[in-house]
Design a protein around this motif. Structure first.
Motif, short mmCIF file in Angstrom:
data_model
loop_
_atom_site.label_atom_id
_atom_site.label_comp_id
_atom_site.label_asym_id
_atom_site.label_seq_id
_atom_site.Cartn_x
_atom_site.Cartn_y
_atom_site.Cartn_z
N ALA A 78 0.85 -1.19 0.00
CA ALA A 78 0.00 0.00 0.00
C ALA A 78 0.89 1.24 0.00
O ALA A 78 1.94 1.26 0.65
CB ALA A 78 -0.92 0.00 1.22
N VAL A 79 0.45 2.26 -0.73
CA VAL A 79 1.18 3.53 -0.80
C VAL A 79 0.18 4.65 -0.53
O VAL A 79 -0.78 4.83 -1.27
CB VAL A 79 1.84 3.73 -2.18
CG1 VAL A 79 2.62 5.05 -2.20
CG2 VAL A 79 2.75 2.57 -2.53
N SER A 80 0.39 5.39 0.55
CA SER A 80 -0.56 6.45 0.93
C SER A 80 0.20 7.72 1.30
O SER A 80 1.38 7.69 1.67
CB SER A 80 -1.42 5.99 2.10
OG SER A 80 -0.63 5.67 3.22
N ARG A 81 -0.51 8.85 1.22
CA ARG A 81 0.12 10.14 1.53
C ARG A 81 -0.74 10.96 2.47
O ARG A 81 -1.97 11.00 2.34
CB ARG A 81 0.36 10.94 0.23
CG ARG A 81 0.99 12.32 0.47
CD ARG A 81 1.16 13.10 -0.83
NE ARG A 81 -0.11 13.39 -1.49
CZ ARG A 81 -0.92 14.39 -1.15
NH1 ARG A 81 -0.62 15.20 -0.13
NH2 ARG A 81 -2.04 14.60 -1.82
N VAL A 82 -0.09 11.62 3.42
CA VAL A 82 -0.71 12.64 4.26
C VAL A 82 0.19 13.87 4.17
O VAL A 82 1.36 13.83 4.59
CB VAL A 82 -0.85 12.18 5.72
CG1 VAL A 82 -1.40 13.33 6.57
CG2 VAL A 82 -1.74 10.96 5.83
N ASP A 83 -0.35 14.93 3.57
CA ASP A 83 0.42 16.15 3.33
C ASP A 83 1.66 15.82 2.49
O ASP A 83 1.54 15.31 1.40
CB ASP A 83 0.77 16.83 4.65
CG ASP A 83 -0.48 17.27 5.41
OD1 ASP A 83 -1.48 17.61 4.76
OD2 ASP A 83 -0.45 17.28 6.65
N ASN A 84 2.85 16.06 3.04
CA ASN A 84 4.07 15.82 2.25
C ASN A 84 4.78 14.52 2.63
O ASN A 84 5.93 14.31 2.24
CB ASN A 84 5.03 16.99 2.41
CG ASN A 84 5.58 17.10 3.83
OD1 ASN A 84 4.87 16.77 4.79
ND2 ASN A 84 6.81 17.55 3.97
N GLU A 85 4.08 13.67 3.38
CA GLU A 85 4.70 12.41 3.80
C GLU A 85 4.00 11.22 3.12
O GLU A 85 2.78 11.08 3.21
CB GLU A 85 4.64 12.24 5.32
CG GLU A 85 5.51 13.23 6.07
CD GLU A 85 5.54 12.96 7.56
OE1 GLU A 85 6.42 13.51 8.24
OE2 GLU A 85 4.68 12.20 8.06
N ILE A 86 4.79 10.39 2.46
CA ILE A 86 4.27 9.20 1.79
C ILE A 86 4.73 7.98 2.59
O ILE A 86 5.92 7.83 2.88
CB ILE A 86 4.80 9.11 0.34
CG1 ILE A 86 4.35 10.33 -0.46
CG2 ILE A 86 4.32 7.83 -0.32
CD1 ILE A 86 4.98 10.40 -1.84
N GLN A 119 -0.17 11.28 -9.08
CA GLN A 119 0.99 11.18 -8.19
C GLN A 119 1.43 9.72 -8.09
O GLN A 119 0.63 8.82 -7.84
CB GLN A 119 0.62 11.71 -6.81
CG GLN A 119 0.26 13.19 -6.83
CD GLN A 119 -0.23 13.70 -5.49
OE1 GLN A 119 -0.09 13.04 -4.47
NE2 GLN A 119 -0.80 14.90 -5.50
N ARG A 120 2.74 9.51 -8.27
CA ARG A 120 3.27 8.15 -8.30
C ARG A 120 4.58 8.07 -7.52
O ARG A 120 5.38 9.02 -7.53
CB ARG A 120 3.49 7.67 -9.74
CG ARG A 120 2.24 7.79 -10.61
CD ARG A 120 2.40 7.09 -11.94
NE ARG A 120 2.40 5.64 -11.79
CZ ARG A 120 1.29 4.90 -11.74
NH1 ARG A 120 0.10 5.48 -11.80
NH2 ARG A 120 1.36 3.60 -11.61
N LEU A 121 4.77 6.92 -6.87
CA LEU A 121 6.03 6.64 -6.20
C LEU A 121 6.75 5.55 -6.98
O LEU A 121 6.15 4.53 -7.32
CB LEU A 121 5.79 6.19 -4.76
CG LEU A 121 7.08 6.09 -3.93
CD1 LEU A 121 7.56 7.50 -3.55
CD2 LEU A 121 6.86 5.27 -2.67
N LEU A 122 8.03 5.77 -7.25
CA LEU A 122 8.81 4.84 -8.05
C LEU A 122 10.00 4.32 -7.25
O LEU A 122 10.47 4.99 -6.31
CB LEU A 122 9.32 5.53 -9.33
CG LEU A 122 8.27 6.14 -10.26
CD1 LEU A 122 7.99 7.60 -9.87
CD2 LEU A 122 8.74 6.08 -11.71
N PRO A 164 0.78 4.07 -7.90
CA PRO A 164 0.03 5.30 -7.62
C PRO A 164 0.03 5.60 -6.12
O PRO A 164 0.01 4.68 -5.29
CB PRO A 164 -1.37 4.99 -8.13
CG PRO A 164 -1.48 3.50 -8.08
CD PRO A 164 -0.11 2.97 -8.38
N VAL A 165 0.03 6.88 -5.79
CA VAL A 165 -0.04 7.30 -4.38
C VAL A 165 -1.49 7.59 -4.04
O VAL A 165 -2.16 8.39 -4.72
CB VAL A 165 0.82 8.56 -4.14
CG1 VAL A 165 0.70 9.02 -2.69
CG2 VAL A 165 2.28 8.28 -4.51
N GLN A 166 -1.99 6.96 -3.02
CA GLN A 166 -3.39 7.12 -2.63
C GLN A 166 -3.55 8.28 -1.63
O GLN A 166 -2.70 8.49 -0.79
CB GLN A 166 -3.92 5.83 -1.98
CG GLN A 166 -3.79 4.62 -2.87
CD GLN A 166 -4.57 4.74 -4.16
OE1 GLN A 166 -5.68 5.29 -4.17
NE2 GLN A 166 -4.02 4.24 -5.26
#
Length: 577
Positions: free
Chosen positions: A457-465, A527-530, A575-577
């Motif tokens: 799982a990949v999630s974001r809150v503000d500027n933290e993933i 928004q994506r994390l690689l 993808p960043v959720q």
């Protein structure tokens, strides 16, 4: 003293009238009362009637009656000159002076709990065995942890992939006692895999792909067979004809092709499974073709036909030797040529490849066991002239599409490459084979799914993933010794804006999670994390030059060749959720 004289009122024969009179001889008061009242019958005769007195003297003494004669209590016991029923008396339960503890009754001469009709005495408690999970259906018949007792039967609420057997939830796909169904037990040393007991004595691994599957440019290391693993008489790269016998599995150099994954795979697998018997005995055979895309290896090609010829020959030779042969898996080391052709359907090609192999192998051999696909990710796209590639992502997508049949073993960026930056050295082929053996054991011996170190799982809150990972063997480690840091430990961030925020830091936050902190909260879409998805064009693949990352687990599986068998994180673009 006084004498008690009784008479029965003729109008009410049950009424005993006691009159106290002086007596000469002293007798116990209770006995006098009984004698005085017991001499009248319901006909109204008084104690003056001698026949009535005679009848009374022949009756059995009552409980509580005082009697100095030990034999004068009849069927009762005399305890301290008192007649007692030791079957029910809690002060004399089962015998004189054998008192029950407070709260217990005397039942049939034993101290116990007196329970109602809806309960049973279990130890010192009254239990409703219809609903008590500790005593379900009877005393000391416990249900499993968290399993309720309903109508005297343990009735677990099992997950979708479980089966309720004797009040316990089991995974029938890998439970040797309930393999495929309740009470369907496998014989000793037979693993339960995919709900089938595996009785195989010769496990066949088919190896296909392009040049990395055939050992191009790799020096030969495995020249002796320490166990009983075998290959065809024509060698590891067996071809499709003259397959007439099985010989010890070793590697050899033929036309620039040397060490493959075959020997190290088979030898580590035997070593890992020796605890349950002699260990798995393997037949390994390769039929890949260097430099060729999927279209030249698929069903209908010569390479595919060679693979099926190896299947038929293996089954025939095993039968002649009295062995049971099963093709358990195919290993696919491939993807470079399809990267060059920019194949955007490669994930579907992998699924088709697997489906064709499984169907045709089953048709040839008659085996019921499935044929799974193990593959790895292509990591050399920078050496092939690109800064990134969709092939590693498509390989991961195929495994996600068929989690029961297709398994990613590992990426290959952590392996040393030959000077061309595309092919592997002998040690890397041998290490890769051992990584395949670990995944094989997990899936085809333990009967469990294999998940590489990969994002869950990949999630974001503000500027933290935050990235939650599937971790085969924790804890997570950011290792810059075995793999040099390409920057941000291999992590990257992108979105649809002209300037996506940069990564400020990457840190491990717990057993299965990593936090990536951005310079600012992103505002762009998509928004994506690689991870390990980019590198310098033309750079050789490998742990210090190509597209790579530093995240690994802490697997301590012992390598016969002394290699660290960590599981390194797969290439991914999520993808960043």
């Amino acid at each position: 003293m006084a004498r008690a004289k009784g008479r029965v009122d003729g109008r009410n024969p049950s009424l005993c009238i006691v009159v106290w009179m002086p007596v000469v001889r002293t007798l116990p008061l209770a006995l006098l009362t009984v004698l005085a009242c017991g001499g009248a019958d319901q006909d109204g005769r008084s104690d003056g009637d001698t026949s009535s007195w005679g009848a009374s003297s022949a009756t059995t003494p009552s409980v509580g009656e005082t009697n100095d004669d030990p034999g004068g209590c009849g069927s009762l016991e005399s305890c301290d000159s008192t007649c007692v029923d030791v079957d029910v008396d809690p002060e004399h339960c089962g015998g004189c002076e054998q008192a029950c503890a407070d709260g217990l009754a005397c039942i049939a001469g034993e101290c116990g709990v007196a329970c109602g009709a809806s309960s049973s005495a279990c130890g010192d408690r009254c239990i409703d065995t219809q609903i008590d999970p500790g005593h379900c259906g009877g005393c000391d018949l416990p249900c499993g942890a968290g399993v309720p007792c309903i109508a005297g039967t343990c009735t677990p609420s099992c997950a979708a992939d479980q089966l309720a057997c004797a009040g316990v939830c089991v995974h029938e796909h890998n439970d040797e006692a309930n393999c495929g169904a309740c009470d369907a037990a496998c014989q000793t040393d037979q693993p339960c895999v995919f709900g089938e007991c595996v009785a195989t004595t010769l496990h066949h691994l088919l190896i296909t792909g392009q040049s990395l599957s055939t050992g191009t440019a790799s020096e030969v290391l495995s020249v002796a067979q320490p166990y009983a693993n075998v290959m065809f008489n024509t060698g590891v790269r067996a071809g499709g004809s003259n397959l007439t016998s099985l010989v010890p599995l070793v590697e050899s150099l033929v036309g620039g092709e040397g060490e493959t994954i075959a020997s190290s795979f088979a030898n580590l697998l035997t070593s890992l499974t020796q605890g349950s018997g002699a260990g798995v005995r393997s037949l390994a055979s390769a039929h890949g073709v260097g430099g060729q895309p999927y279209s030249v290896l698929r069903k209908g090609t010569q390479a595919y036909a060679n693979g099926m010829a190896q299947v038929a020959a293996g089954a025939l030779l095993a039968a002649a030797a009295g062995e049971t042969h099963t093709v358990r898996a195919m290993a696919v080391i491939h993807g470079e040529s399809d990267h060059l052709s920019q194949n955007q359907d490669y994930d579907q090609d992998l699924l088709e490849w697997h489906s064709d192999y499984e169907a045709d192998v089953r048709a040839l051999t008659g085996q019921r066991s499935p044929v799974v696909m193990f593959t790895d990710q292509m990591s050399s796209f920078t050496a092939l002239g690109s800064s990134s590639s969709t092939i590693p992502v498509q390989q991961l997508a195929a495994a996600k599409a068929r989690p029961d049949r297709v398994f990613i073993v590992a990426p290959k960026y952590m392996l040393p490459y030959a000077p061309d930056g595309v092919h592997l050295v002998g040690d890397s082929e041998r290490l890769l084979g051992e990584l395949y053996a670990k995944a094989w054991r997990r899936v085809l011996i333990d009967g469990e799914p294999w998940l590489p170190l990969s994002p869950r799982a990949v999630s974001r809150v503000d500027n933290e993933i935050t990235i939650e990972f599937n971790v085969p063997a924790g804890p997570l480690v950011l290792d810059t010794t075995l793999v040099s840091d390409p920057g941000n430990f291999g992590f990257g961030f992108s979105d649809s804006s002209a300037m996506p925020p940069a990564i400020l830091s990457v840190e491990i936050v717990d057993a299965d999670s990593v936090r990536v902190t951005l310079a600012s909260t992103p505002t762009g879409g998509n928004q994506r994390l690689l991870y390990a998805m980019s590198g310098n064009v033309g750079a050789p693949a490998g742990p210090t030059t190509g597209a790579r990352g530093n995240l690994r687990d802490s697997d301590t599986t012992a390598s016969p060749n002394g290699y660290p068998l960590y599981n390194w994180c797969v290439h991914f673009d999520e993808p960043v959720q």
